[in-house]
Design an enzyme around this catalytic site. Sequence first.
Site, short mmCIF file in Angstrom:
data_model
loop_
_atom_site.label_atom_id
_atom_site.label_comp_id
_atom_site.label_asym_id
_atom_site.label_seq_id
_atom_site.Cartn_x
_atom_site.Cartn_y
_atom_site.Cartn_z
N PRO A 175 50.76 21.14 -25.30
CA PRO A 175 50.17 19.92 -25.85
C PRO A 175 50.56 19.76 -27.32
O PRO A 175 50.62 20.73 -28.06
CB PRO A 175 48.65 20.15 -25.72
CG PRO A 175 48.50 21.31 -24.78
CD PRO A 175 49.73 22.14 -24.93
N GLY A 178 49.19 16.01 -33.76
CA GLY A 178 49.78 15.50 -34.98
C GLY A 178 50.95 16.32 -35.47
O GLY A 178 51.62 15.96 -36.43
N SER A 245 44.47 17.36 -43.00
CA SER A 245 45.53 16.76 -42.19
C SER A 245 45.07 15.48 -41.52
O SER A 245 45.68 15.04 -40.55
CB SER A 245 45.94 17.76 -41.11
OG SER A 245 44.79 18.08 -40.33
N THR A 257 41.94 23.65 -32.25
CA THR A 257 41.99 24.66 -33.33
C THR A 257 40.63 24.96 -33.93
O THR A 257 40.53 25.74 -34.86
CB THR A 257 42.91 24.21 -34.50
OG1 THR A 257 42.52 22.89 -34.88
CG2 THR A 257 44.35 24.25 -34.12
N SER A 260 37.89 22.00 -39.19
CA SER A 260 36.79 21.79 -40.12
C SER A 260 37.20 20.72 -41.11
O SER A 260 38.34 20.71 -41.58
CB SER A 260 36.51 23.10 -40.85
OG SER A 260 35.60 22.92 -41.91
N GLU A 309 43.57 26.48 -28.45
CA GLU A 309 44.94 26.42 -28.97
C GLU A 309 45.98 26.15 -27.88
O GLU A 309 47.02 26.81 -27.81
CB GLU A 309 45.26 27.73 -29.75
CG GLU A 309 44.29 27.95 -30.91
CD GLU A 309 44.65 29.11 -31.83
OE1 GLU A 309 45.64 29.81 -31.55
OE2 GLU A 309 43.94 29.31 -32.84
N GLY A 310 45.64 25.21 -27.02
CA GLY A 310 46.61 24.77 -26.02
C GLY A 310 46.80 25.73 -24.86
O GLY A 310 47.70 25.52 -24.05
N LEU A 312 44.61 26.66 -22.32
CA LEU A 312 43.85 26.50 -21.06
C LEU A 312 44.14 25.17 -20.38
O LEU A 312 44.02 25.05 -19.16
CB LEU A 312 42.34 26.57 -21.32
CG LEU A 312 41.74 27.87 -21.84
CD1 LEU A 312 40.25 27.69 -22.08
CD2 LEU A 312 42.01 29.02 -20.88
N TYR A 518 40.18 28.95 -49.66
CA TYR A 518 41.47 28.37 -49.28
C TYR A 518 42.49 28.72 -50.36
O TYR A 518 42.43 28.21 -51.48
CB TYR A 518 41.28 26.85 -49.18
CG TYR A 518 42.35 26.13 -48.43
CD1 TYR A 518 42.24 25.91 -47.06
CD2 TYR A 518 43.48 25.66 -49.08
CE1 TYR A 518 43.23 25.24 -46.36
CE2 TYR A 518 44.47 25.00 -48.38
CZ TYR A 518 44.34 24.78 -47.03
OH TYR A 518 45.31 24.12 -46.33
#
Lengths: 623, 623
Positions: A175, A178, A245, A257, A260, A309-310, A312, A518
């Site tokens: 999948p 963006g 993002s 993902t 947040s 994270e793609g 399942l 961060y």
Amino acid sequence: MTRSDTQVRRGATGRGAAGRPYDPAPGRRYAHLWGYDDSRFEFLDPRTVQLTGDRYPLAGAPLPHFMPFVEALLGVPVGPEHLQEGLPPAALPAPLRHEPFLAELRAAFPALRLEEDDEARLVHSHGQLSVDEIYRLLAGAVPERLVDLVVHPRGEDEVQALVRLADRHGVVLIPYGGGTNVSGALACPPHERRMIVSVDMRGMNRILEIDRANGWVVVEAGITGKELEARLEAEGLTSGQVPDSVELATVGGWIATNASGMKKNRYGNIEDAVLDAVLVTPRGQVRLTPVVPRSSVGIQAQRLAFGSEGGLGIVTRAVLQVWPLPAVLRYASFVFPDFEAGVRYLRDVQAAGIRPASIRLTNNTEFRLGQALGRAKRGTGALVSRLTTLFVTRVKGFDPERMVACTVVMEGSAAEVRQQARGLFGLLKQHGGLSGGPENGRRGYAVTFAIAYIRDFLNKLGIIGETLETSAPWSRILEITGAVETELRRSCAERGVAGRPYLSYRISQSYRAGVCIYFTMGFCARGLEDPVLTFHEIEHRLREVILEQGGSLSHHHGVGKIRQGFVQRVHSEASIRAVRALKRSLDPNDVFGAGNHAFGAPLAEAASEPPRPEGERVADGRP
Amino acid sequence: MTRSDTQVRRGATGRGAAGRPYDPAPGRRYAHLWGYDDSRFEFLDPRTVQLTGDRYPLAGAPLPHFMPFVEALLGVPVGPEHLQEGLPPAALPAPLRHEPFLAELRAAFPALRLEEDDEARLVHSHGQLSVDEIYRLLAGAVPERLVDLVVHPRGEDEVQALVRLADRHGVVLIPYGGGTNVSGALACPPHERRMIVSVDMRGMNRILEIDRANGWVVVEAGITGKELEARLEAEGLTSGQVPDSVELATVGGWIATNASGMKKNRYGNIEDAVLDAVLVTPRGQVRLTPVVPRSSVGIQAQRLAFGSEGGLGIVTRAVLQVWPLPAVLRYASFVFPDFEAGVRYLRDVQAAGIRPASIRLTNNTEFRLGQALGRAKRGTGALVSRLTTLFVTRVKGFDPERMVACTVVMEGSAAEVRQQARGLFGLLKQHGGLSGGPENGRRGYAVTFAIAYIRDFLNKLGIIGETLETSAPWSRILEITGAVETELRRSCAERGVAGRPYLSYRISQSYRAGVCIYFTMGFCARGLEDPVLTFHEIEHRLREVILEQGGSLSHHHGVGKIRQGFVQRVHSEASIRAVRALKRSLDPNDVFGAGNHAFGAPLAEAASEPPRPEGERVADGRP
């Protein structure tokens, strides 16, 4: 099902702005960088840069302070002479074609948009990992394995059919939202011998229902944050989900993902904001009915979509909470003598129950970066700015090399915002803080959206770096930031990196129990024998010290492939086995074979792994 | 590991109060009722009752209005002549003993407390389901299948050993916390042929760590809410978790049922409050490290403990967020002309971002129940009360048969509480509300803890009933309450129930997207051929109309066994299969064989079920 293409296109380009979204478009030389191609940093003269276009507040004006700041921090010369405009990508291997699969797919959905040109394949084979993906691509390197086909489904029925066919024919689906992933999650497993299809979800960007009475919308999961917010804004609503993002990333990607947003204090993180999600897997849909605010109905499988994270299935739809646009939106900024004082302030704000939509604290370097991105000031502006600086540094005695800034967004009714402001300003004095004014607050947030463009620009100048984030208890913040700082210096020196490494960080989220830190780190890659390897070694060491100091593997970027080596350190063995069992139940043929997080090891291996009784339990891998 | 028995005992009886907690204790005739045995409703004269003891604010004074209220509502006479003090339970079948298991258990842990007397076995074989469990027990009926042994582990090592042995020997374990479950989750599957061991977790009630810097405590999961709060209070802290069962229920039980406390606005529901939990399963521990406020590290298996209802393992430990005791705690109460006005008020409060720790709205019947539980008033008190009533009904024109009450708890700093109060009172007038004063607010919450004792009392009088809760979007509240009211009347009439059914309800929680509606229903069982069956038929119909009208299967009580028939209506087939796959991975031998929610059907059946490809998907069971 009817749909308006116009609506889609308008949405996709975001309020009719001039630039193109980061969409596969042949003919552009560097389609792989972050964001919009109208927005790039460029040199005006050897010391002055500017951000092109008019998309961002920072854009369209000379920025004379930035390059001197970069040079001073890195301790190496950085100028136009170091610019490498990038090499065209090496020739791509021909795509694998599973003809019976393709024939059935085309027969079932003749209008389904398929792409297999080089650019589309290459664009869909990476995310936005700075070094492993973007820096290498700029050097002309091509990933070992690429997607063979890109499919653009336009509805849940097409996704279901696609998944069914892939399962039957032994085709892999990855999948794609963006394309902003920064964990290597979009990279194809190098040794995959099956055909790999990238499922670009951005055609599924409709708002299917707006329920004002209950404060939610039902959306197709391929809608980007920008499209979503533009359409909600027209209805007087907002989701309040603002990850960095937000312009490009999709709701489905946020779920996959466990993302947040910077305004989570008011609008919640993605797991709080999504009331329900539909996950289409090879063995059916994972979903819950009806949509309600909260429930206790046994184990809720659909919560497994968060952080999947793609691996399942594909998130096709989400029920997302929305709120009326706030009556009042107010920025503020504060300065503190040092980072420690700022942390104490954030903690007291949290403890006092003051919840501005966003409150962030930048360390001194990130504060100075913000300053360095200022325009050349003339006349009164320059004078005021100089006087302010003099007041803060001379009169108040702040050390320019230690002081830090806190930026705040308050949202809500006039009463809510008033109350927040009263609380925030009230606590300021006892922490030695000073107000920096609303404009600096606003600027602080505006800079956020320029960071990835700066990264791309520095990449071309041979300065490689990455963001790195962690979730940390309050009591571990200074230990973690200190350890990262020390380790980065040590690691760079040890490996002969020229000059000094760059490290800045901010606290982007506060919770009762701690924060999200961060980091942005970087260093000069010039002269290194294998910059990519050096970078990986250093990044790995930084991640290790973060874990050693009590930080999490990730607060919101996820595991993907680059942090896979740490999975067994954070998840117990039984947890990993359970998650793999789940995978086998929903996707026994590993259709969703991107191989992220716990699905990294070949599934067959996991399947044959004999379950160990508790008594023979091996260490669960913790430090 | 050292531990103080004294500490444990003091904790277990709750601040040295006189009554015994509901702990297995041979010799008492009705050890199966709710709560503390010093607290029971009894007749003082044919029209007057009182609650014994001094544990509750309601206790120790004649309550002259309650019986007339009950009679008037039910339309049947109810007096001491109807009292059935209950029959001793029928003879219990001898316990099954798996001797090799027992021998190994005793050898490994000689000090481990084991019980197999009748009372202990019977007490641990049920929860607090009003009709199926308590009413039947009062009639001397004994469940078809009972636990064979009760074990009281004192540490994680003992639990691990127990689980390992049970797995090896084919023994069933059913975790037992406060025994307050109201979904039949503690009932033994009637056809279970293996030995069944109840694991009473209340001996594991230590606070292992208090981390003030990060605002969390690490607790053993057998600690009850009351013990936890008493010990935290001594430290100036609170967890803020206040489910109605807070006195008896355990932290592990809260996690296993995905519980909700009345102060969730401030302190969160259990899934928000627990940062981490350790789930001991037959195939190892499900856990995550380190403890952080929030993370994105792939699929988080330990979230599966929430709502697992004893079906995957035993929750042994939890990291729970705690808060300083609020500087200010303030009650308030409001009255509104009718329920609709009250709902609109709640919704506007929510929309305005006003978040008192708790805000609840009772319908007219529940409002009158609260009044009926008032003491006989004398002198000035009586006069004031009459004058108030006159003002509200005559001057303001409120209809006593339609008006409703809203009770509020505000907590926090003085500034927070002031702000909340300003918001709440500010919105009052436009919804036609009037303040009812703080004392009525306080009383409203005090009544909460008496409800289960009333239930037990009415049970003995042949009035059977139950609470029933659901999560509902704002737009469905009136439809759901209306449908339940209509259906209950219809169902009772159809089945020849004497008099009229009782129905009261309250909104106990508000969210952005809706609310929790908490119903109490009951009717006279006298003269019915099979009261238990009649009750079940009616309860089933009510649950059906709730689902039809858009309510959830449960907001916080869980599924257990009584709502199992609806599992396929709320979870998609793929979800159920995934959850069962998870179960097979963590507990392949079905050691945790209580058989709740999706684990109701024999596991073997689920295991042999062939996964269906998406194309052959059957309907996912939604209405």
